[in-house]
Every structure is written in structure tokens, then in C-alpha cells.
Design a protein around this motif. Sequence first.
Motif, short mmCIF file in Angstrom:
data_model
loop_
_atom_site.label_atom_id
_atom_site.label_comp_id
_atom_site.label_asym_id
_atom_site.label_seq_id
_atom_site.Cartn_x
_atom_site.Cartn_y
_atom_site.Cartn_z
N GLY A 82 -3.26 14.73 -16.65
CA GLY A 82 -3.60 14.76 -15.46
C GLY A 82 -2.64 14.33 -14.58
N LEU A 83 -1.75 13.10 -14.87
CA LEU A 83 -0.64 12.78 -14.06
C LEU A 83 0.41 13.65 -13.78
N ILE A 84 0.85 14.41 -14.92
CA ILE A 84 1.54 15.60 -14.86
C ILE A 84 1.23 16.63 -13.71
N GLY A 85 -0.06 17.03 -13.83
CA GLY A 85 -0.71 17.89 -12.88
C GLY A 85 -0.62 17.29 -11.49
N LYS A 86 -0.84 16.08 -11.26
CA LYS A 86 -0.71 15.30 -10.11
C LYS A 86 0.61 15.18 -9.35
N VAL A 87 1.49 15.23 -10.44
CA VAL A 87 2.93 14.95 -9.58
C VAL A 87 3.47 16.61 -9.38
N LEU A 88 3.20 17.39 -10.22
CA LEU A 88 3.53 18.94 -10.08
C LEU A 88 2.82 19.62 -8.89
N GLY A 89 1.72 19.12 -8.74
CA GLY A 89 0.94 19.89 -7.58
C GLY A 89 1.65 19.69 -6.39
N ILE A 129 -2.96 9.83 -4.34
CA ILE A 129 -3.65 8.53 -4.51
C ILE A 129 -4.19 7.99 -6.08
N TRP A 130 -3.77 9.10 -7.01
CA TRP A 130 -3.92 8.78 -8.15
C TRP A 130 -2.78 8.43 -8.97
N TRP A 131 -1.67 8.62 -8.56
CA TRP A 131 -0.38 8.17 -9.28
C TRP A 131 -0.32 6.82 -9.84
N LEU A 132 -0.64 5.86 -8.86
CA LEU A 132 -0.29 4.56 -9.43
C LEU A 132 -1.44 4.14 -10.42
N PRO A 133 -2.60 4.31 -10.08
CA PRO A 133 -3.72 4.05 -11.28
C PRO A 133 -3.49 4.80 -12.39
N PHE A 134 -3.02 6.01 -12.61
CA PHE A 134 -2.71 6.66 -13.78
C PHE A 134 -1.54 6.07 -14.34
N PHE A 135 -0.36 5.92 -13.63
CA PHE A 135 0.77 5.18 -14.36
C PHE A 135 0.19 3.89 -14.98
N PHE A 136 -0.36 3.24 -14.28
CA PHE A 136 -0.58 1.54 -14.84
C PHE A 136 -1.75 1.89 -16.02
N ILE A 137 -2.55 2.74 -15.93
CA ILE A 137 -3.31 3.15 -17.26
C ILE A 137 -2.39 3.58 -18.58
N LEU A 138 -1.66 4.53 -18.24
CA LEU A 138 -0.74 5.07 -19.10
C LEU A 138 0.21 3.95 -19.68
N ARG A 139 0.66 3.00 -18.91
CA ARG A 139 1.53 1.94 -19.05
C ARG A 139 0.82 0.82 -20.17
N GLY A 140 -0.51 0.75 -19.79
CA GLY A 140 -1.34 -0.20 -20.54
C GLY A 140 -1.82 0.34 -22.15
N ALA A 141 -1.89 1.70 -22.12
CA ALA A 141 -2.08 2.49 -23.19
C ALA A 141 -0.67 2.30 -24.24
N TYR A 142 0.46 2.31 -23.57
CA TYR A 142 1.97 2.21 -24.28
C TYR A 142 1.93 0.96 -24.81
N THR A 143 1.64 -0.08 -24.15
CA THR A 143 1.64 -1.63 -24.43
C THR A 143 0.85 -1.80 -25.56
N HIS A 144 -0.31 -1.41 -25.27
CA HIS A 144 -1.55 -1.58 -26.37
C HIS A 144 -1.13 -0.78 -27.57
N LEU A 145 -0.51 0.29 -27.63
CA LEU A 145 -0.12 1.04 -28.93
C LEU A 145 1.21 0.26 -29.59
N LEU A 146 2.00 -0.45 -28.74
CA LEU A 146 2.96 -1.14 -29.54
C LEU A 146 2.63 -2.54 -29.94
#
Length: 155
Positions: A97-104, A131-148
Amino acid sequence: YYSGMVNPVLHRLAEHLRTTKHPRWMTYTLLAAAGYNALWGLWVGLFPAQSFTLLGMNVPEYLPLWQSVGLMVGCYAIGYFIAAFDPYLYWPMVLVGLIGKVLGPLGMIYAIASDQLPLVFAWNNLTNDVIWWLPFFFILRGAYTHLLEPAPLES
């Protein structure tokens, strides 16, 4: 029969939400994104000319192409809905979703710079993407941190 199927599913989803580690704002954000994408996709699919007339643009000749964009946006809603219940597990859906929201918006900037679209069309990308860039980025950052995080030791 139908309510017998739905209640256990909703119960399991509610129980899953109570036991997962992700912050609740992630669930609410992804549910909002799912709802927005579903409604926007449906609107563009059913009334493709309206978004152009609201922006004061000429209605393009090939509206089925725009309806296809609406269909794709609507399909993202399914992914966001699924990801809302466990963003750490379903982070790839958020990433797509974030990739699409950046490429669009990048495509829109190119189209405006090459005089294929007027600047007013950018309103579509502001509400659909930026408007979705920051929330999606922080969700992905949280997932990355959780996975580590190290796995808990079994006793």
C-alpha cells in the motif's frame, strides 16, 4: 446459519485484537484506510465522471480506465482490512500500500510536469496517498521493530 458463522469469526477477531502487541492506533488507521479505499473505489467505479467535474476538469473520453483505477483502489481496502487485525503479521500488505501511495503521486507529478494533467488533479493524490504516508511508515517501522525482538524463552 449466517449469524452462526459471523459471530464466532467476530469473537475470534476481537480475542485476537486483545492479545496482539501492536498499538490500537494501527488497527484504527488501517480500518480507516480500508473504509476510505472501499468508498472511494466504489464512488469512482459507479460515478467516474464526478471526480473530474468536482475538480473543474474536462471529463476524459475513456472513463473505463478511471473506473479501473477505482477498482484497484477498492481492492487495496481488502488488504488494509486484513492487516488491521495484525499489522505486524500482515506488514507486507501495508508495504505494498505504501509503495502504491508513493508511486501514485510520482506519476501524477510527471503527468502535471508534462502537461498531461492540470495541477488541480493533485487533490486526488493528497487524499488518496499523501495523508497515509506517515501512518503507514510508522506501522511498518513498528512491525520491523517487533520482528527484531528476541523470541521469549520457553520455560
